[in-house]
Design a protein around this motif. Structure first.
Motif, PDB file in Angstrom:
ATOM      1  N   LEU A   1       0.826  -1.209   0.000  1.00 48.97           N
ATOM      2  CA  LEU A   1       0.000   0.000   0.000  1.00 48.97           C
ATOM      3  C   LEU A   1       0.863   1.263   0.000  1.00 48.97           C
ATOM      4  O   LEU A   1       0.568   2.230  -0.714  1.00 48.97           O
ATOM      5  N   SER A   2       1.933   1.238   0.791  1.00 50.48           N
ATOM      6  CA  SER A   2       2.823   2.410   0.826  1.00 50.48           C
ATOM      7  C   SER A   2       3.519   2.609  -0.510  1.00 50.48           C
ATOM      8  O   SER A   2       3.652   3.745  -0.992  1.00 50.48           O
ATOM      9  N   ASP A   3       3.965   1.503  -1.144  1.00 56.08           N
ATOM     10  CA  ASP A   3       4.634   1.607  -2.450  1.00 56.08           C
ATOM     11  C   ASP A   3       3.680   2.147  -3.517  1.00 56.08           C
ATOM     12  O   ASP A   3       4.094   2.904  -4.416  1.00 56.08           O
ATOM     13  N   LEU A   4       2.415   1.732  -3.433  1.00 56.27           N
ATOM     14  CA  LEU A   4       1.436   2.178  -4.431  1.00 56.27           C
ATOM     15  C   LEU A   4       1.008   3.633  -4.212  1.00 56.27           C
ATOM     16  O   LEU A   4       0.613   4.314  -5.156  1.00 56.27           O
ATOM     17  N   TYR A   5       1.102   4.101  -2.994  1.00 51.52           N
ATOM     18  CA  TYR A   5       0.655   5.466  -2.694  1.00 51.52           C
ATOM     19  C   TYR A   5       1.717   6.515  -3.035  1.00 51.52           C
ATOM     20  O   TYR A   5       1.383   7.666  -3.346  1.00 51.52           O
ATOM     21  N   LEU A   6       2.997   6.110  -3.019  1.00 57.97           N
ATOM     22  CA  LEU A   6       4.090   7.068  -3.233  1.00 57.97           C
ATOM     23  C   LEU A   6       4.028   7.758  -4.603  1.00 57.97           C
ATOM     24  O   LEU A   6       4.214   8.986  -4.693  1.00 57.97           O
ATOM     25  N   PRO A   7       3.818   7.047  -5.738  1.00 60.30           N
ATOM     26  CA  PRO A   7       3.756   7.745  -7.037  1.00 60.30           C
ATOM     27  C   PRO A   7       2.644   8.796  -7.100  1.00 60.30           C
ATOM     28  O   PRO A   7       2.804   9.840  -7.741  1.00 60.30           O
ATOM     29  N   THR A   8       1.510   8.516  -6.436  1.00 59.68           N
ATOM     30  CA  THR A   8       0.416   9.495  -6.422  1.00 59.68           C
ATOM     31  C   THR A   8       0.841  10.774  -5.699  1.00 59.68           C
ATOM     32  O   THR A   8       0.559  11.893  -6.159  1.00 59.68           O
ATOM     33  N   LEU A   9       1.540  10.611  -4.585  1.00 59.12           N
ATOM     34  CA  LEU A   9       2.047  11.783  -3.857  1.00 59.12           C
ATOM     35  C   LEU A   9       3.061  12.550  -4.697  1.00 59.12           C
ATOM     36  O   LEU A   9       3.088  13.791  -4.687  1.00 59.12           O
ATOM     37  N   MET A  10       3.914  11.781  -5.414  1.00 55.40           N
ATOM     38  CA  MET A  10       4.906  12.434  -6.274  1.00 55.40           C
ATOM     39  C   MET A  10       4.208  13.233  -7.376  1.00 55.40           C
ATOM     40  O   MET A  10       4.618  14.349  -7.717  1.00 55.40           O
ATOM     41  N   ALA A  11       3.136  12.661  -7.936  1.00 55.21           N
ATOM     42  CA  ALA A  11       2.371  13.379  -8.974  1.00 55.21           C
ATOM     43  C   ALA A  11       1.777  14.666  -8.418  1.00 55.21           C
ATOM     44  O   ALA A  11       1.774  15.709  -9.090  1.00 55.21           O
ATOM     45  N   ASP A  12       1.287  14.606  -7.167  1.00 50.23           N
ATOM     46  CA  ASP A  12       0.735  15.812  -6.534  1.00 50.23           C
ATOM     47  C   ASP A  12       1.814  16.883  -6.360  1.00 50.23           C
ATOM     48  O   ASP A  12       1.546  18.089  -6.567  1.00 50.23           O
ATOM     49  N   ILE A  13       3.028  16.469  -5.970  1.00 48.51           N
ATOM     50  CA  ILE A  13       4.124  17.430  -5.803  1.00 48.51           C
ATOM     51  C   ILE A  13       4.421  18.141  -7.122  1.00 48.51           C
ATOM     52  O   ILE A  13       4.590  19.371  -7.182  1.00 48.51           O
ATOM     53  N   VAL A  14       4.470  17.339  -8.221  1.00 50.85           N
ATOM     54  CA  VAL A  14       4.793  17.918  -9.533  1.00 50.85           C
ATOM     55  C   VAL A  14       3.656  18.821 -10.020  1.00 50.85           C
ATOM     56  O   VAL A  14       3.871  19.966 -10.446  1.00 50.85           O
ATOM     57  N   ASP A  15       2.412  18.296  -9.987  1.00 47.30           N
ATOM     58  CA  ASP A  15       1.277  19.010 -10.579  1.00 47.30           C
ATOM     59  C   ASP A  15       0.823  20.217  -9.754  1.00 47.30           C
ATOM     60  O   ASP A  15       0.323  21.209 -10.310  1.00 47.30           O
ATOM     61  N   HIS A  16       0.970  20.147  -8.445  1.00 44.69           N
ATOM     62  CA  HIS A  16       0.465  21.238  -7.598  1.00 44.69           C
ATOM     63  C   HIS A  16       1.583  22.043  -6.931  1.00 44.69           C
ATOM     64  O   HIS A  16       1.459  23.257  -6.793  1.00 44.69           O
ATOM     65  N   GLY A  17       2.638  21.356  -6.543  1.00 44.63           N
ATOM     66  CA  GLY A  17       3.713  22.054  -5.846  1.00 44.63           C
ATOM     67  C   GLY A  17       4.694  22.730  -6.776  1.00 44.63           C
ATOM     68  O   GLY A  17       4.940  23.942  -6.680  1.00 44.63           O
ATOM     69  N   ILE A  18       5.251  21.982  -7.709  1.00 46.71           N
ATOM     70  CA  ILE A  18       6.271  22.535  -8.610  1.00 46.71           C
ATOM     71  C   ILE A  18       5.658  23.497  -9.617  1.00 46.71           C
ATOM     72  O   ILE A  18       6.179  24.590  -9.866  1.00 46.71           O
ATOM     73  N   VAL A  19       4.509  23.092 -10.197  1.00 49.57           N
ATOM     74  CA  VAL A  19       3.860  23.953 -11.195  1.00 49.57           C
ATOM     75  C   VAL A  19       3.450  25.297 -10.581  1.00 49.57           C
ATOM     76  O   VAL A  19       3.620  26.362 -11.180  1.00 49.57           O
ATOM     77  N   ASN A  20       2.942  25.271  -9.362  1.00 55.42           N
ATOM     78  CA  ASN A  20       2.490  26.494  -8.689  1.00 55.42           C
ATOM     79  C   ASN A  20       3.591  27.140  -7.840  1.00 55.42           C
ATOM     80  O   ASN A  20       3.334  28.150  -7.166  1.00 55.42           O
TER      81      ASN A  20
END
Length: 575
Positions: free
Chosen positions: A27-46
């Motif tokens: 579950l932790s391994d599967l959740y990490l890419p989603t968090l990474m996507a959030d960092i890129v799409d919401h954190g880095i972009v903004n």
């Protein structure tokens, strides 16, 4: 292999723990890419540093938790597999200890050693993989597919192309590799057999200058095993590059078509990165399952060989209830006993009938292959009779527990066997709690004191494996001392004086008389001088009794005995 897993019941808490911790790790391994996507799409972009640090902290905690769960799961799975291997070895050893000589003859010593060591290791190693991957691989695959569809359903068609291609490669490789894996254990058995024969027969090999021939025989078995292993590795070597090729093409396809979707505004960069990671996880889960597919067939072959040992029907079975006749001690009766070795055309013994009691020495003599050793093996119930009965103290030996029966018998085998340890340890093998005085007395009677006293450590002298650091005559005398210290009701000396010189033989027999006067004694010997003073001499010829009587009686009534005596004694001694 499923049959063997019944021995895992005591490790049920560990197995449940493995499944639980692996589930959390996946579950932790599967959740990490989603968090990474959030960092890129919401954190880095903004350019939101606070959001990046917050989600990044969550990722660190989840990654640390997943790693900790993986470590605990691997520890528990390893502990379970090692304990499973220990139980299997114990079960095999206990089963082998219950075998009669017939089962040993059928299976062979070399294969029993291989099954107890190498085969158990194969099953143990695959058990670790199963415990580690049985949960993580399917969960990762299914979870990865679900999360990939969640990120972007439009790219999932790439998986519909790559996954069947991966299955095709795996199927082709395994269909060719599995039969060769099954052959590995058979060829390893053959190698072990050749090696064991070489090590145990090294003196004969050197005496007959057969070193080069045996080296060639070993090289052939070794080369055969190597060639099979090379074939397997060549086939399996194709698997990893092909899988990596498919994975790389899949990644290229995802980036190519994902880039188009990003350009069209249908997908974000973070989602593409997460999709690539989920695809990698899916393909790696197939890789893990492939490792199982590769190792399980070989382990399955090993498990089948282990089950063959554990399920072997024991020819000599203990009676459910031991019958004991306390009024008799040491009486032995043969009633029309016949016996045939498995696969033999002719019976080894035919219609044998006689009785022997305490205070009597019964000697058995005859030509090679006449059935002398077979006869006494039936008393100790190393084999069961084919027909008729062998009675000890008036009770059929099949109605007495083997432990109770053999507690009555002091057995000195034809081939003297010593164990690694001190001389005292070897003599005490007959009676574990024997005092030093009893050990010395037994050695004195067995004429072993002369060479034991000459050793610097005396009874603490270390005997090498197989007794290779003592002579044949010394081994025989220590074997006799081992039987004497037990003070049994029945003594069986199976050609136990053959390595002794005539002087030592005479002194030993003279010392034995008062020591075994109250016991029932069976002596198998080739020398007429050893048996001529016996109370009863049984002459065997081709498995049948050719005559029973004293030395003088048989000289005039038994032609076979007369011929044996004439071949060993002069005319003056014969008269």
């Amino acid at each position: 292999m499923v049959k063997l897993y019944k021995f895992l019941r005591q490790f049920s808490p560990y197995i449940c723990g493995v499944f639980l911790f692996l589930f959390v790790q996946v579950l932790s391994d599967l959740y990490l890419p989603t968090l990474m996507a959030d960092i890129v799409d919401h954190g880095i972009v903004n350019n939101d540093i606070g959001y990046i640090l917050q989600i990044g902290g969550h990722m660190l905690l989840i990654a640390a938790g997943g790693t900790l769960c993986a470590i605990i799961a691997n520890f528990l799975s390893a502990k379970t597999a090692v304990g499973f291997g220990r139980i299997l070895r114990e079960k095999i050893f206990a089963k082998v200890q219950s075998f009669s000589l017939q089962e040993f003859d059928k299976l062979g010593t070399a294969t029993l050693i291989t099954r107890t060591t190498n085969d158990v290791n194969q099953v143990q190693q695959v058990s670790v993989l199963i415990l580690s991957m049985m949960v993580s691989a399917p969960l990762t695959c299914l979870g990865g597919i679900f999360m990939a569809i969640h990120e972007d359903p439009g790219l999932t068609w790439v998986l519909l192309v790559s996954v069947p291609a991966l299955f095709t490669v795996i199927g082709i490789v395994l269909s060719r590799g599995i039969p060769l894996f099954k052959l590995m254990q058979i060829k390893l058995d053959k190698l072990n057999l050749v090696l064991r024969e070489n090590l145990t027969g090294i003196r004969v090999i050197r005496a007959f200058n057969r070193i080069e021939k045996e080296k060639k025989r070993f090289d052939e078995a070794n080369l055969d095993l190597m060639n099979n292993a090379v074939k397997v590795n060549k086939i399996m070597a194709v698997l990893m590059p092909m899988m990596m090729l498919i994975m790389n093409f899949t990644t290229i396809g995802i980036i190519w078509f994902g880039g188009i979707r990003i350009n069209n505004g249908e997908m974000q960069v973070g989602s593409l990165m997460a999709f690539i990671q989920y695809t990698t996880q899916i393909l790696f889960s197939f890789l893990m399952m492939t490792m199982l597919f590769v190792t399980v067939p070989r382990a399955q072959a090993s498990a089948a060989r282990i089950n063959e040992v554990l399920e072997t029907e024991v020819g000599v079975k203990d009676a459910l209830q031991t019958k004991v006749v306390p009024l008799k001690k040491g009486f032995v009766d043969f009633e029309n006993v016949s016996f045939r070795y498995p696969g033999a055309e002719q019976p080894a013994l035919k219609e044998i009938s006689f009785s022997a009691g305490p205070g009597e020495i019964t000697a058995i003599i005859g030509g090679t292959g006449s059935g002398k050793s077979t006869l006494v093996n039936l008393i100790a119930r190393f084999y069961d009779v084919g027909s008729g009965r062998v009675l000890v103290d008036g009770v059929d030996v099949r109605e007495i527990s083997q432990e109770h029966l053999r507690a009555k018998i002091g057995f000195v085998p034809q081939k003297s066997v010593l164990f690694s340890g001190t001389i005292a340890d070897n003599i005490r093998y007959g009676k574990e709690d024997a005092s030093l005085e009893e050990v010395e007395h037994a050695a004195q009677i067995a004429q072993a004191m002369d060479f034991v006293a000459g050793m610097e450590e005396g009874f603490d002298h270390i005997i090498a494996q197989g007794g290779t650091n003592v002579s044949g005559g010394q081994k025989q005398r220590l074997s006799i001392a081992r039987a004497l210290v037990k003070k049994p009701e029945i003594y069986i000396f199976d050609d136990s004086f053959s390595a002794l010189d005539f002087k030592t033989d005479a002194k030993l027999r003279a010392a034995l008389k008062p020591e075994i006067s109250a016991a029932t004694v069976f002596i198998i010997a080739q020398r007429v001088a050893t048996v001529m003073d016996a109370d009863r001499i049984i002459v065997l010829d081709d498995g049948q009794i050719a005559g029973i009587g004293t030395h003088r009686e048989l000289l005039s009534t038994c032609e076979v005995y007369h011929e044996i005596v004439a071949s060993q004694l002069s005319e003056g001694e014969l008269a």
